[in-house]
Design a protein around this motif. Structure first.
Motif, PDB file in Angstrom:
ATOM      1  N   GLN A 113       0.834  -1.206   0.000  1.00 26.06           N
ATOM      2  CA  GLN A 113       0.000   0.000   0.000  1.00 26.06           C
ATOM      3  C   GLN A 113       0.870   1.258   0.000  1.00 26.06           C
ATOM      4  OE1 GLN A 113      -2.210   1.570   3.550  1.00 26.06           O
ATOM      5  NE2 GLN A 113      -3.991   0.870   2.363  1.00 26.06           N
TER       6      GLN A 113
ATOM      7  N   ARG B 101       2.551   9.446  -5.466  1.00 21.48           N
ATOM      8  CA  ARG B 101       3.112  10.732  -5.043  1.00 21.48           C
ATOM      9  C   ARG B 101       4.217  11.174  -6.001  1.00 21.48           C
ATOM     10  NH1 ARG B 101       4.376   9.797   1.185  1.00 21.48           N
ATOM     11  NH2 ARG B 101       6.078  11.211   0.704  1.00 21.48           N
TER      12      ARG B 101
ATOM     13  N   ASP C 127       1.374   4.151  -2.793  1.00 22.57           N
ATOM     14  CA  ASP C 127       1.214   5.568  -2.464  1.00 22.57           C
ATOM     15  C   ASP C 127       2.443   6.365  -2.904  1.00 22.57           C
ATOM     16  OD1 ASP C 127      -1.190   4.888  -1.260  1.00 22.57           O
ATOM     17  OD2 ASP C 127      -0.481   5.214   0.798  1.00 22.57           O
TER      18      ASP C 127
END
Length: 187
Positions: free
Chosen positions: A58, A66, A62
């Protein structure tokens, strides 16, 4: 209900692993904090390492999002690919990323290049490299080799920064050398 429990456990583990580290995080405290039992953890993840793998996946996802968002302000092509790599390296200063992905992940899950989330990063880099070669921006090198080495350089730079006694001092060095190495692929 099962997906909800899974998400609760991942969120609680992410918080616990960031605050205490993987080894010190108590599974009883973690499961109790979201009103579940250890059985729910074992049912969803097999064991504590399986839960760590889900949290790392996860977080790694992310991080990729980003990096793409940060690089989206840069014109598409070589500069964007380079900006994504630099953004990834800079995330080594983020306490959550540093502890979970860059320190505990390799220590408890093994070599990051084998993680499924890293394969997704590789495929995105591979696609970008192939396009840049096709458009004459990069030297006509093996696409897989170039993508693996670019990804590996960014990942290893981030690992090096995260493990440093003074990460803030290592970061500019890592970025400078990453950029210089990557520029060797340009025509």
């Amino acid at each position: 209900m099962m997906e909800e429990n899974r998400n609760k456990l991942i969120a609680a583990a992410r918080k616990a692993f960031a605050e205490k580290g993987f080894a010190a995080a108590s599974m009883d405290e973690l499961t109790a904090s979201v009103g579940l039992t250890r059985g729910a953890l074992y049912h969803n993840f097999g064991d504590k390492r399986g839960l760590l793998a889900a949290v790392v996946a996860q977080l790694d996802s992310d991080m990729a999002l980003r990096a793409k968002a940060i690089a989206s302000n840069v014109e598409a092509g070589w500069d964007r690919l380079l900006a994504e790599g630099v953004a990834y390296i800079k995330m080594a200063l983020d306490a959550e990323v540093q502890r979970i992905v860059l320190l505990d992940g390799p220590a408890f899950l093994g070599e990051p290049s084998g993680w499924p989330s890293q394969n997704a990063c590789f495929e995105a880099t591979r696609s970008a490299v192939a396009e840049l070669i096709e458009h004459g921006v990069l030297k006509p090198v093996d696409v897989d080799a170039a993508a693996r080495l670019l990804n590996g350089a960014a990942l290893n730079a981030a690992l090096w920064v995260a493990a440093a006694q003074q990460p803030e001092q290592q970061l500019p060095k890592a970025i400078e050398v990453f950029v210089l190495m990557a520029q060797g692929l340009r025509l």
